[in-house]
Scaffold this motif. Sequence first.
Motif, PDB file in Angstrom:
ATOM      1  N   VAL A   1       0.864  -1.186   0.000  1.00 56.14           N
ATOM      2  CA  VAL A   1       0.000   0.000   0.000  1.00 56.14           C
ATOM      3  C   VAL A   1       0.895   1.229   0.000  1.00 56.14           C
ATOM      4  O   VAL A   1       1.819   1.336   0.804  1.00 56.14           O
ATOM      5  CB  VAL A   1      -0.921  -0.009   1.245  1.00 56.14           C
ATOM      6  CG1 VAL A   1      -1.711   1.282   1.344  1.00 56.14           C
ATOM      7  CG2 VAL A   1      -1.851  -1.214   1.203  1.00 56.14           C
TER       8      VAL A   1
ATOM      9  N   LEU B   1      -2.554   5.808   2.625  1.00 52.13           N
ATOM     10  CA  LEU B   1      -3.756   5.478   3.379  1.00 52.13           C
ATOM     11  C   LEU B   1      -4.465   6.785   3.722  1.00 52.13           C
ATOM     12  O   LEU B   1      -3.952   7.587   4.506  1.00 52.13           O
ATOM     13  CB  LEU B   1      -3.377   4.712   4.652  1.00 52.13           C
ATOM     14  CG  LEU B   1      -4.468   4.392   5.654  1.00 52.13           C
ATOM     15  CD1 LEU B   1      -5.552   3.522   5.018  1.00 52.13           C
ATOM     16  CD2 LEU B   1      -3.867   3.680   6.859  1.00 52.13           C
TER      17      LEU B   1
ATOM     18  N   ALA C   1      -8.643   3.240  10.552  1.00 49.63           N
ATOM     19  CA  ALA C   1      -7.417   3.492   9.784  1.00 49.63           C
ATOM     20  C   ALA C   1      -6.169   3.296  10.642  1.00 49.63           C
ATOM     21  O   ALA C   1      -5.131   2.868  10.130  1.00 49.63           O
ATOM     22  CB  ALA C   1      -7.442   4.904   9.209  1.00 49.63           C
TER      23      ALA C   1
ATOM     24  N   PRO D   1      -1.643   7.377   8.475  1.00 49.50           N
ATOM     25  CA  PRO D   1      -2.772   7.722   7.619  1.00 49.50           C
ATOM     26  C   PRO D   1      -2.782   9.223   7.303  1.00 49.50           C
ATOM     27  O   PRO D   1      -2.304  10.023   8.102  1.00 49.50           O
ATOM     28  CB  PRO D   1      -3.989   7.329   8.451  1.00 49.50           C
ATOM     29  CG  PRO D   1      -3.518   7.292   9.852  1.00 49.50           C
ATOM     30  CD  PRO D   1      -2.043   7.009   9.817  1.00 49.50           C
TER      31      PRO D   1
END
Length: 95
Positions: free
Chosen positions: A55, A58, A70, A81
């Motif tokens: 990833v 975020l 999150a 995040p």
Amino acid sequence: MTKETRVILVRHGETTANHEQRWYGALDAPLTERGRLQVQATGERFRRRREQEPVDALYVSPLPRARSTAAAIAEALGMEPIVEEGLREFSIGDW
């Protein structure tokens, strides 16, 4: 060669409003015990998949119910995040 962009949408864990079948919109409601378990499970899923599906970012709504969800994902991925005001739910006003 272009990099493929994949977007994964995750909803927050169950809240007291969800449990009572109420729509809170931009107001906040705390997570239920079930919601906290859902958050933990979501974090674990991302932890298991981080090698196969990395990833890059975020993004999260500023609402506490979304930020707590999150946070579990961020911890699993070792990242922070990004709070995005534009992801806040709409206010439905007074009915």
